[in-house]
Design a protein around this motif. Sequence first.
Motif, PDB file in Angstrom:
ATOM      1  N   TRP A 171       0.834  -1.198   0.000  1.00 48.20           N
ATOM      2  CA  TRP A 171       0.000   0.000   0.000  1.00 48.20           C
ATOM      3  C   TRP A 171       0.870   1.250   0.000  1.00 48.20           C
ATOM      4  CZ3 TRP A 171      -4.299   1.961  -1.421  1.00 48.20           C
ATOM      5  CH2 TRP A 171      -4.824   3.116  -0.847  1.00 48.20           C
ATOM      6  N   ASP A 172       1.937   1.228   0.797  1.00 47.89           N
ATOM      7  CA  ASP A 172       2.861   2.358   0.780  1.00 47.89           C
ATOM      8  C   ASP A 172       3.506   2.507  -0.595  1.00 47.89           C
ATOM      9  OD1 ASP A 172       2.351   3.146   3.348  1.00 47.89           O
ATOM     10  OD2 ASP A 172       4.128   2.220   4.232  1.00 47.89           O
ATOM     11  N   LYS A 174       2.156   1.637  -3.411  1.00 46.58           N
ATOM     12  CA  LYS A 174       1.123   2.164  -4.304  1.00 46.58           C
ATOM     13  C   LYS A 174       0.942   3.668  -4.092  1.00 46.58           C
ATOM     14  CE  LYS A 174      -3.680   1.375  -5.754  1.00 46.58           C
ATOM     15  NZ  LYS A 174      -4.161   2.747  -5.582  1.00 46.58           N
ATOM     16  N   ARG A 175       0.928   4.085  -2.817  1.00 42.84           N
ATOM     17  CA  ARG A 175       0.795   5.498  -2.517  1.00 42.84           C
ATOM     18  C   ARG A 175       1.991   6.301  -3.037  1.00 42.84           C
ATOM     19  NH1 ARG A 175       0.951   6.091   3.162  1.00 42.84           N
ATOM     20  NH2 ARG A 175       0.116   8.194   3.000  1.00 42.84           N
ATOM     21  N   ALA A 176       3.141   5.631  -3.113  1.00 40.56           N
ATOM     22  CA  ALA A 176       4.334   6.288  -3.645  1.00 40.56           C
ATOM     23  C   ALA A 176       4.370   6.257  -5.171  1.00 40.56           C
ATOM     24  CB  ALA A 176       5.584   5.619  -3.084  1.00 40.56           C
ATOM     25  N   GLU A 181      -2.648  -0.008 -10.464  1.00 37.24           N
ATOM     26  CA  GLU A 181      -3.960  -0.508 -10.052  1.00 37.24           C
ATOM     27  C   GLU A 181      -4.118  -1.973 -10.432  1.00 37.24           C
ATOM     28  OE1 GLU A 181      -6.299   0.678  -8.252  1.00 37.24           O
ATOM     29  OE2 GLU A 181      -5.681   2.760  -8.027  1.00 37.24           O
ATOM     30  N   TRP A 184      -2.184  -4.073  -8.012  1.00 34.01           N
ATOM     31  CA  TRP A 184      -2.877  -4.052  -6.726  1.00 34.01           C
ATOM     32  C   TRP A 184      -4.056  -5.017  -6.729  1.00 34.01           C
ATOM     33  CZ3 TRP A 184      -1.691  -2.762  -2.049  1.00 34.01           C
ATOM     34  CH2 TRP A 184      -2.676  -2.472  -1.099  1.00 34.01           C
ATOM     35  N   ALA A 422      -2.118  12.389   3.354  1.00 35.51           N
ATOM     36  CA  ALA A 422      -2.279  12.295   1.905  1.00 35.51           C
ATOM     37  C   ALA A 422      -1.910  13.597   1.195  1.00 35.51           C
ATOM     38  CB  ALA A 422      -3.717  11.906   1.562  1.00 35.51           C
ATOM     39  N   PRO A 454      -0.246   5.866   8.897  1.00 39.89           N
ATOM     40  CA  PRO A 454       0.373   5.860   7.566  1.00 39.89           C
ATOM     41  C   PRO A 454       1.524   6.860   7.470  1.00 39.89           C
ATOM     42  CG  PRO A 454      -2.031   6.061   7.430  1.00 39.89           C
ATOM     43  CD  PRO A 454      -1.657   6.273   8.858  1.00 39.89           C
ATOM     44  N   VAL A 457       2.541  10.806   2.463  1.00 40.47           N
ATOM     45  CA  VAL A 457       2.905  10.536   1.071  1.00 40.47           C
ATOM     46  C   VAL A 457       4.124  11.360   0.656  1.00 40.47           C
ATOM     47  CG1 VAL A 457       1.346  12.289   0.093  1.00 40.47           C
ATOM     48  CG2 VAL A 457       1.945  10.255  -1.253  1.00 40.47           C
ATOM     49  N   ARG A 461       7.507   9.408  -0.998  1.00 38.45           N
ATOM     50  CA  ARG A 461       8.135   9.748  -2.276  1.00 38.45           C
ATOM     51  C   ARG A 461       9.606  10.078  -2.111  1.00 38.45           C
ATOM     52  NH1 ARG A 461       3.007  13.357  -4.574  1.00 38.45           N
ATOM     53  NH2 ARG A 461       1.637  11.550  -4.956  1.00 38.45           N
TER      54      ARG A 461
END
Length: 574
Positions: A171-172, A174-176, A181, A184, A422, A454, A457, A461
Amino acid sequence: MNRRDPTTLRSHRWFGAADLRSFGHRSRIRQLGFGLDEIAGKPVIAIINTWNGLAHCHGHFPARVEAIKRGILQAGGFPVEVPVMALPENFVKPTTMLYRNLLAMEVEENLRSLPVDGAVLMGGCDKTTPATIMGAISAGLPAIFMPAGPMLRGNWGGQILGSGSDIWKYWDEKRAGRISEAQWSEMEAGIARSDGVCMTMGTAMTMTSLAEVLGLTLPGATSIPAPDSGHARMAAATGQRAVDLVWQDIKLGDLLSAASFDNAIIASAALAGSTNAIIHLIAMARRAGIALGLDRFEELSAGIPVLADIRPSGAWLMEDFFYAGGLPAFLTRIADRLDLNAVTVNGRTLGENIAGATVWNETVIRPWDNPVSSAEGLAVLRGNLAPDGCVMKPSAAESRLLRHEGPALVFDDYDTMAAAVADPELDVTADTVLVLRNAGPLGGPGMPEWGMLPIPVKLLRQGVRDMVRISDARMSGTSYGACILHVAPESFIGGPLALVRTGDIIRLDVAARRIDVLISDHEMQLRRDAWKPPAPRYARGYGAMAAAHIGQADTGCDFDFLQRPGAIGEPEIH
């Protein structure tokens, strides 16, 4: 085996008397389609089943009920399935922890009010293990626990996936922006492939493992994967043993001792078990009349290396652990630290149960001189932020963060925090200490698993994958990171966490077992005087009852009226 006179069975009070009420009881047994010869003089065994259509980890329980029934019948007992509240961890909101005590009450009152002589407790998904055991302890009837077993390994693109742990990791990513998709979605389809509980050393496997260490399961029962045919054979053997326990009148309270809980604490440290185990073990011990507190965890966990190479602290999964020898083999690694004379549910000592167990893979079950981590699996911290204590897993954190100072970034609720992290423009650095409050037993409510806050973001990055995070929440046992949890007293009732402000410097020193906010006592008192309590979360219903009676994390979060001493007599039958 010394057997009781059948007329001394509890169920005899319902079915054996020559009076009007027994006539009614026997006629209703016949209404169910059973002949009196099927029940007369036999132990009635309640199969406490924590299954429903959304209990994802317990999908195999209907089949296991049949195996347990088979074992009970083979041993000369009479099986009765008793469905109770299911607590599927992913689906129950706001958190299953809110309902652990409710399930414990349901188990206790079912066992007390029904014509049963003993029980098989079916559980596995996080709160079902402690809840059913707590209820059975308080009911005071012979009982044995049947663990659900782990699910099979997850798989994605040729990589092994572990439930929970890899969700957080990817998930981290993906957020980066490093996971698509489509990827995932593929993970989503491959991470939970069978019946059974999370196959990492999360709360489910920690608690079922500790139930075995406590002596409440058959030896080796915990490690068997749920889809393995050996699991059904174990279920049948559990049913057989339940009948013997009734004839011998052996109750959970006869097995549990201060020594057996010490064994569980030591084993949890070597497993790098879930921090949730602390709350549950304290609650279970106090139900058994054993005074257990945080200091005992600190005392016994010190110097215990992590020897189970299982995610989230290691690399492998429970299926690999089973093939490597399972829990009995693992316990041989720490045998010199355990009380091997502790009695167990099969009538033998813990030492007898693990004698001859073999470690088949030293990559998964490590020797003492080649641990997964020399960092402890558990640390209990105190300081002006947590006068009654808080906990963390040093082995699951980046070592650079075990001694750290940084400015606090404080959030009063989860939604505000989630929106902030976020924001790519958030004013945050890798040294910042994220603080979430109002997430404890009353504030959550129910102390949700929000403790793995979390990573913002902006930092993801930049390549940051761990930072210090503090809350009065819990954390999933499948989670990882430098997360300080269970801060007591919680902020919702005015604990020091309620007084922290953004920009305050927080100091973490795991070696010194300290967590402090660097402000003066005078300033702290000024803030305390200005603090106003928030409105209650519930105006009525079970939530209001829970809020009126639940304890803090350091006391096990049990209800005060359930921890009171004193036996409850048998119900009158008229």
